[in-house]
Design a protein around this motif. Structure first.
Motif, mmCIF file in Angstrom:
data_model
loop_
_atom_site.group_PDB
_atom_site.id
_atom_site.type_symbol
_atom_site.label_atom_id
_atom_site.label_comp_id
_atom_site.label_asym_id
_atom_site.label_seq_id
_atom_site.Cartn_x
_atom_site.Cartn_y
_atom_site.Cartn_z
ATOM 1 N N VAL A 64 -50.989 -17.738 -23.350
ATOM 2 C CA VAL A 64 -49.658 -18.332 -23.447
ATOM 3 C C VAL A 64 -49.561 -19.222 -24.682
ATOM 4 C CG1 VAL A 64 -49.113 -18.242 -20.991
ATOM 5 C CG2 VAL A 64 -50.273 -20.231 -21.920
ATOM 6 N N VAL A 65 -48.337 -19.315 -25.212
ATOM 7 C CA VAL A 65 -48.042 -20.154 -26.363
ATOM 8 C C VAL A 65 -46.829 -20.995 -26.002
ATOM 9 C CG1 VAL A 65 -47.278 -20.176 -28.762
ATOM 10 C CG2 VAL A 65 -48.862 -18.429 -27.993
ATOM 11 N N ASN A 66 -46.946 -22.320 -26.176
ATOM 12 C CA ASN A 66 -45.789 -23.193 -26.012
ATOM 13 C C ASN A 66 -45.206 -23.438 -27.389
ATOM 14 O OD1 ASN A 66 -45.672 -23.843 -23.169
ATOM 15 N ND2 ASN A 66 -47.663 -24.807 -23.493
ATOM 16 N N GLN A 67 -43.991 -22.912 -27.624
ATOM 17 C CA GLN A 67 -43.360 -23.028 -28.931
ATOM 18 C C GLN A 67 -42.313 -24.133 -28.875
ATOM 19 O OE1 GLN A 67 -40.902 -19.709 -30.193
ATOM 20 N NE2 GLN A 67 -41.823 -19.819 -32.217
ATOM 21 N N LYS A 68 -42.438 -25.121 -29.749
ATOM 22 C CA LYS A 68 -41.482 -26.217 -29.798
ATOM 23 C C LYS A 68 -40.150 -25.716 -30.357
ATOM 24 C CE LYS A 68 -44.162 -30.156 -29.318
ATOM 25 N NZ LYS A 68 -45.067 -29.669 -28.316
ATOM 26 N N GLY A 69 -39.047 -26.246 -29.820
ATOM 27 C CA GLY A 69 -37.735 -25.850 -30.306
ATOM 28 C C GLY A 69 -37.461 -26.430 -31.676
ATOM 29 N N LYS A 70 -36.776 -25.664 -32.507
ATOM 30 C CA LYS A 70 -36.458 -26.125 -33.863
ATOM 31 C C LYS A 70 -35.358 -27.169 -33.821
ATOM 32 C CE LYS A 70 -37.373 -21.858 -36.400
ATOM 33 N NZ LYS A 70 -36.751 -20.834 -37.252
ATOM 34 N N VAL A 71 -35.408 -28.108 -34.764
ATOM 35 C CA VAL A 71 -34.332 -29.089 -34.933
ATOM 36 C C VAL A 71 -33.297 -28.451 -35.854
ATOM 37 C CG1 VAL A 71 -33.732 -31.355 -35.844
ATOM 38 C CG2 VAL A 71 -35.865 -31.038 -34.592
ATOM 39 N N LYS A 72 -32.061 -28.392 -35.397
ATOM 40 C CA LYS A 72 -30.990 -27.753 -36.161
ATOM 41 C C LYS A 72 -29.825 -28.726 -36.296
ATOM 42 C CE LYS A 72 -32.480 -23.527 -36.795
ATOM 43 N NZ LYS A 72 -32.487 -22.882 -38.100
#
Length: 104
Positions: A64-72
């Motif tokens: 599993v990979v926890n991907q941080k959400g991008k700041v937009k």
């Protein structure tokens, strides 16, 4: 199969959607893995049981990979996309997964 210790209703919700991209296709061909977007609180055994239940295949391993959400930015305001948990599901030798719904 190890689906006995999990609630079947919960397992149906664990897999959010398959990830179809160039990277996912390359990984699928090279390592016989399939990528899924999964619930953020899903565990590896739950993911394995869900894939085996829904697609009738044997799973070898799950990473599993926890991907941080991008700041937009939206004009002046700064927003953030949701964090995403991805599962790389390795299938056992000779197993194949197709999303069309037909039995292989």
């Amino acid at each position: 199969m190890s689906t006995l210790k999990f609630d079947e209703g919960r397992l149906m919700q664990v897999l959010v959607q398959p990830i179809v991209s160039e990277k996912a296709t390359a990984v699928a061909e090279k390592h016989n893995q399939v990528l899924f977007k999964v619930l953020r609180d899903a565990t590896k055994p739950e993911i394995k049981a869900a894939v085996e239940l829904m697609f009738k295949v044997e799973v070898d391993a799950v990473q599993v990979v926890n991907q941080k959400g991008k700041v937009k930015r939206f004009g002046r305001t700064i927003g953030r996309r949701d964090n995403v948990k991805k599962a790389y599901v390795s299938l056992k030798e000779g197993q194949e997964l197709n999303f069309s719904g037909e039995a292989a």
